[in-house]
Design an enzyme around this catalytic site. Structure first.
Site: not given
Ligand code: AMP
Length: 257
Positions: A20, A22, A27, A136, A138, A171-172
């Protein structure tokens, strides 16, 4: 790196990383891992309105497209895709319902969230047709639910990347103020140091700025409390600091109840 807005500009075979935006080094680690599966690393940046049950959270979601382009290129993305709403959700698109474990934890706190997640991931997979997709740990529950709808796409799990003080990158995190940012250390510290669920909760309770949503030991496969047949146990935590929702989890070595 090519920056594209339409799926037809993407290569026919690739490892895919949906995000998403940021973007941060978490990432970045997914992009690097993708590179070991395919020459073509496709990343998408799409803030999916369907997975936000809270309009305010959707509006406040950070947007840094310029920095994202630089970071994606630095970590070896070959095709960065900014989809439009119309391409993802054409008239009459299919809304999916997430599997049974979606009623627990993140799903219980965010009604409809995982239906939105699996719907967008399936649409992204149909448009990209990747061989591999990297997610991730996460978002541990998301990873489990995506596996259920992945069909022909091989799902690769990537470990959590952390700041130097242990906070899981997100990102938050930029929405935390200075005190909140320091207080947020309690989450990874409690996960690392606890030897039981009750210890986990009492360590988290020591931080007054942290509002707990849940802190549980679970069976990784069922998301239910560990039993004698549990193969892998994971400690999962969610809560709020400065109104910012924070998530983290860690594998638990031996099951201690
Ligand atoms: P998001 O942009 O938050 O939707 O995350 C995109 C992808 O990045 C998802 O598969 C998340 O699980 C992964 N992700 C986000 N933060 C982390 C992190 N700190 N370590 C590993 N993967 C991450």
């Amino acid at each position: 790196m090519k920056v594209v807005t339409r799926a037809q500009e993407l290569p026919s075979a690739c490892a895919f990383v949906p995000t998403m935006g940021a973007l941060h080094a978490g990432h970045g680690s997914l992009f690097s891992l993708a590179k070991s599966y395919s020459e073509n690393v496709v990343a998408s940046i799409y803030i999916n309105p369907l997975q936000f049950e809270n309009k305010d959270d959707l509006e406040k979601y950070p947007k840094t497209p310029e920095r994202d382009i630089a970071l994606a290129e630095e970590y070896g993305v070959t095709h960065l895709w900014f989809p439009t709403y119309e391409e993802i959700y054409p008239e009459g698109f299919t809304r999916l319902t997430a599997g049974a474990i979606s009623s627990f934890y993140e799903g219980a706190s965010r009604p409809g969230h995982f239906d939105g997640v699996v719907t967008v991931v399936r649409r992204l997979f149909d448009l990209v047709k990747p061989q591999y997709a990297i997610f991730g740990e996460k978002d541990f529950q998301q990873l489990a639910l995506v596996r259920e709808i992945a069909d022909e796409v091989k799902i690769i799990a990537a470990p959590i990347i952390r700041e130097n003080d242990g906070l899981a990158m997100s990102s938050r995190n930029v929405r935390l103020d200075e005190d909140g940012r320091v207080a947020a250390r309690v989450i990874s510290k409690a996960l690392r140091e606890s030897r039981s669920e009750s210890e986990l909760r009492s360590l988290l309770a020591q931080e007054p700025l942290f509002t707990l949503d849940y802190a549980d030991y679970i069976d990784e496969e069922t998301f239910l409390p560990p039993t004698s047949t549990t193969r892998f146990t994971r400690a999962i935590v969610a809560g709020w600091i400065n109104g910012v929702r924070l998530l983290d989890n860690m594998a638990v070595k031996s099951e201690v109840k």
